[in-house]
Write a protein that holds these residues in place. Structure first.
Motif, short mmCIF file in Angstrom:
data_model
loop_
_atom_site.label_atom_id
_atom_site.label_comp_id
_atom_site.label_asym_id
_atom_site.label_seq_id
_atom_site.Cartn_x
_atom_site.Cartn_y
_atom_site.Cartn_z
N GLY A 23 0.62 -1.48 0.01
CA GLY A 23 -0.20 0.10 0.20
C GLY A 23 0.80 1.07 0.27
N GLY A 24 1.68 1.19 0.91
CA GLY A 24 2.21 2.15 1.22
C GLY A 24 3.58 2.45 -0.48
N LEU A 25 3.84 1.48 -0.90
CA LEU A 25 4.45 1.37 -1.90
C LEU A 25 3.60 1.76 -3.57
N ILE A 26 2.79 1.77 -3.13
CA ILE A 26 1.53 2.31 -4.77
C ILE A 26 0.99 3.72 -4.59
N ALA A 27 1.13 3.92 -3.54
CA ALA A 27 0.36 5.25 -2.77
C ALA A 27 2.19 6.38 -3.18
N SER A 28 3.24 5.87 -2.44
CA SER A 28 4.46 7.28 -3.61
C SER A 28 4.11 6.68 -4.45
N LYS A 29 4.32 5.91 -5.10
CA LYS A 29 4.72 5.61 -6.42
C LYS A 29 3.44 6.70 -7.55
N GLN A 30 2.36 6.60 -7.42
CA GLN A 30 1.25 7.13 -7.53
C GLN A 30 1.32 8.86 -7.54
N GLU A 31 2.46 9.27 -5.97
CA GLU A 31 2.10 10.28 -5.82
C GLU A 31 3.03 11.23 -6.73
N GLN A 32 4.53 10.41 -7.10
CA GLN A 32 5.21 10.30 -8.21
C GLN A 32 4.70 10.69 -9.55
#
Length: 232
Positions: A23-32
């Motif tokens: 979940g954190g990986l997905i959110a971090s990628k999306q924010e970038q």
């Protein structure tokens, strides 16, 4: 470790594994604005199969809606989500034709998206569907002939690992820790969107995922295991 700038496909056996493990990986990628796609292998039908309120398969649309809601919190649009809908709990019992069809479906998604990273449940994750998902992705990558980094995430592997001795040193090879403190609240909200798993379904039932189990996924980091090559 810092987040990479590589496009990513997250493959999850069930609806909630992707948020718990990545979940954190997905959110971090999306924010970038890094391209992300999520693939669910099973339909999630086995959840609550014991419960008299649910006939076979009735939980499926509930879990699908929860997945869409959870991933929207992380910034994922429905067009980025794929449901393969194999039978929950039965990945090891697919016949040869069904298995090959699933591998080819995955391979088509891989060829179309060309992810630079693929995240999949650990090959020793102590769940038949989770370990079968790793094998399916392994074969799909070889079938598709794409070049990609493969990283594993653990859902069940570390449960009671200090006392049961089932985790081997080789399982920890290639491990690294990714800080997700800046998106930790998003991940928590996404986990809580899976209310059929996170909360008791009625006053007489316990939650599918206990609070003590979920604690490991509310940490400010996620752990991944990078493979130098696809392993059997």
């Amino acid at each position: 470790m810092n987040i990479s700038q590589k496009s990513v496909m997250v493959v999850a056996p069930h609806q909630d594994d992707e948020v718990l493990g990545c979940g954190g990986l997905i959110a971090s990628k999306q924010e970038q604005n890094i391209p992300v796609q999520v693939v669910f292998i099973t339909d999630g039908a086995a959840s609550h199969s014991w419960h008299p309120q649910f006939q076979a398969g009735e939980i499926v649309p509930i879990r699908r809606e929860e997945a869409l809601k959870a991933l929207s919190i992380l910034g994922i649009k429905p067009s980025q989500i794929h449901f393969i809908d194999e039978p929950d709990g039965k990945l090891n019992f697919l016949n040869s034709v069904e298995r090959q069809q699933t591998i080819e479906q995955l391979a088509q998604l891989l060829q179309s998206f060309q992810p630079e990273e693929v995240y999949v449940t650990h090959r020793h994750d102590r769940s038949e569907d989770h370990e079968a998902t790793y094998k399916l992705v392994q074969e799909a990558i070889m079938f598709s002939e794409i070049k990609t980094d493969v990283l594993q995430y653990a859902i069940w592997m570390f449960c009671n690992f200090l006392t049961d001795g089932n985790v081997q040193l080789e399982d920890l090879a290639g491990a690294y820790r990714l800080s997700i403190h800046h998106v930790q609240d998003k991940k928590r909200q996404a986990i809580e969107a899976y209310s059929s798993q996170y909360l008791p379904i009625d006053a007489k039932s316990a939650a599918v995922l206990s609070r003590s189990f979920l604690k490991q996924f509310f940490l400010p980091y996620e752990v991944f295991f990078k493979l130098d090559s696809i392993q059997k």
